[in-house]
Design an enzyme around this catalytic site. Structure first.
Site, PDB file in Angstrom:
ATOM      1  N   GLY A  12       0.875  -1.396   0.053  1.00 42.85           N
ATOM      2  CA  GLY A  12       0.158  -0.236  -0.076  1.00 42.85           C
ATOM      3  C   GLY A  12       0.950   1.241   0.021  1.00 42.85           C
ATOM      4  CB  ALA A  13       4.351   1.584  -1.158  1.00 43.39           C
ATOM      5  CB  ALA A  14       1.203   4.773  -4.043  1.00 44.49           C
ATOM      6  CB  ILE A  17      -0.501   4.872   6.027  1.00 39.82           C
ATOM      7  CG1 ILE A  17      -1.889   5.240   6.867  1.00 39.82           C
ATOM      8  CG2 ILE A  17       0.574   4.155   7.096  1.00 39.82           C
ATOM      9  CD1 ILE A  17      -2.549   4.011   7.613  1.00 39.82           C
ATOM     10  NE  ARG A  95     -17.925  -1.766   7.775  1.00 38.82           N
ATOM     11  CZ  ARG A  95     -18.359  -1.992   8.903  1.00 38.82           C
ATOM     12  NH1 ARG A  95     -17.439  -2.249   9.902  1.00 38.82           N
ATOM     13  NH2 ARG A  95     -19.584  -2.660   9.100  1.00 38.82           N
ATOM     14  NE  ARG A 101     -15.677  -6.188  12.788  1.00 40.43           N
ATOM     15  CZ  ARG A 101     -14.462  -5.512  12.769  1.00 40.43           C
ATOM     16  NH1 ARG A 101     -14.497  -4.371  12.113  1.00 40.43           N
ATOM     17  NH2 ARG A 101     -13.367  -5.900  13.157  1.00 40.43           N
ATOM     18  CG  ASN A 108      -8.953  -6.263   4.429  1.00 38.33           C
ATOM     19  OD1 ASN A 108      -8.317  -5.864   3.648  1.00 38.33           O
ATOM     20  ND2 ASN A 108     -10.081  -5.654   4.642  1.00 38.33           N
ATOM     21  CG  ASN A 134      -7.583  -1.274  10.709  1.00 43.17           C
ATOM     22  OD1 ASN A 134      -6.786  -2.093  11.632  1.00 43.17           O
ATOM     23  ND2 ASN A 134      -7.490  -0.113  10.684  1.00 43.17           N
ATOM     24  CG  HIS A 190      -6.248  -1.591  15.857  1.00 41.54           C
ATOM     25  ND1 HIS A 190      -6.070  -0.397  16.392  1.00 41.54           N
ATOM     26  CD2 HIS A 190      -6.651  -0.822  14.393  1.00 41.54           C
ATOM     27  CE1 HIS A 190      -6.277   0.818  15.662  1.00 41.54           C
ATOM     28  NE2 HIS A 190      -6.318   0.482  14.514  1.00 41.54           N
TER      29      HIS A 190
END
EC number: 1.1.1.37
Length: 329
Positions: A12-14, A17, A95, A101, A108, A134, A190
């Site tokens: 998720g490098a781009a 976060i 989400r 959920r 995921n 998540n 978490h």
């Protein structure tokens, strides 16, 4: 003599976060100011995402970081995770509107099954894996179960953001610097069911619980504030917390690699059965770290209220695990 570079893979490098994370890793914040790094960056095989990743790499190049020994872009986890010493699994399916959920867990589970298998096949046998995306605990569990040839202890989930949130709330409440507070922990998942626990915490060696001495504040202000902080940030900024999440990821891995000097931190780790948490459940525990190995702090008294909160967060984790069981073969 200069150290050999360590390989750090980031998924998720781009993303948001990633953008807050990569420059700090290249600057030496993750592994130390004398440790060269090679960044191996993974993004989805979508033209827009890969183009964005190229732009991020251009910016990383433009910083001319002395410790950066190389940076590569990938769309295949089998190349991104090759010989990785550290893997930060940041990318996850967010989400969407109207998404249950259960659907989120399933979407995921597919991502983290593939990534777990790739780590199993090509990463260093000592790879330290931190799942940030998540639902982090369950995603870490899926990756761990998909990598039978890697030690389970190599897989962790990020509860450090919750830990740091709790730390700052307590520091503000008792008007002390965050550096003075020790022996704080966050138990469990978490998610809003987590249990931040300052019963053993000290500030300059004195009991935090006695200093606060307010059970109503604990139950009605502190626990909900920490538990729902992520939602409050989305409400205020319109986007989810990225810089604080990246900072927590740096804290987690730095402490795991470089040690905590006997101080407690919170990590989501596979349970060894401590405190009645079923083995292999990825659960937030108080730990200390020495020589790259974490140890759960033992012998803490769990009072009735704490047991109730721990049971609540464990129940949620076991339900999540049940929800993805059929995908793990």
């Amino acid at each position: 003599m200069a150290k050999a570079p360590m390989r750090v893979a980031v998924t998720g490098a781009a993303g948001q976060i990633g953008y807050s994370l990569l420059f700090r890793i290249a600057n030496g914040d993750l592994l130390g100011k004398d440790q060269p790094v090679i960044l191996q960056l993974l993004e989805i095989a979508d033209e827009k995402a890969q183009k964005a990743l190229k732009g991020v790499i251009m910016e990383i190049d433009d910083c001319a970081f002395p410790l950066l020994a190389g940076v590569t872009a990938h769309s295949d986890p089998m190349t991104a995770f090759k010989d990785a010493d550290v893997a930060l699994l940041v990318g996850a399916r967010p989400r969407g509107p109207g998404m249950e959920r259960k659907d989120l867990l399933e979407a995921n589970a597919q991502i983290f099954t593939v990534q777990g298998k790739a780590l199993d096949a090509v990463a260093s046998r000592n790879v330290k894996v931190l799942v940030v995306g998540n639902p982090a605990n369950t995603n870490a569990y899926i990756a761990m179960k998909s990598a039978p040839n890697l030690p389970a202890k190599n897989f962790t989930a990020m509860l450090r953001l919750d830990h740091n949130r709790a730390l700052s709330q307590i520091a503000a409440k008792i008007s002390k610097p965050v550096t003075s507070i020790e022996k704080l922990t966050v138990w469990g998942n978490h998610s809003p069911t987590m249990y931040p626990d300052y019963r053993f915490a000290t500030a300059d060696g004195k009991s935090v619980k006695e200093a606060i001495n307010d059970e109503v504040w604990n139950k009605d202000v502190f626990l909900p504030t920490v538990g729902k902080r992520g939602a409050a940030i989305i409400d205020a900024r319109g986007v989810s917390s990225a810089a604080s999440a990246a900072n927590a990821a740096i804290d987690h891995v730095r402490d795991w690699v470089l040690g905590t000097n006997g101080k407690w931190v919170t990590m989501g780790i596979p349970s060894d059965g401590s405190y009645g948490i079923p083995k292999d459940t990825i659960f937030g525990f108080p730990v200390t770290v020495e020589n790259g190995e974490y140890k759960i702090v033992q012998g803490l008294e769990i009072d009735a209220f704490s047991q109730e909160r721990i049971n609540l967060t464990l129940k949620e984790l076991l339900e999540e695990r049940e929800g993805v069981k059929h995908l793990l073969g």
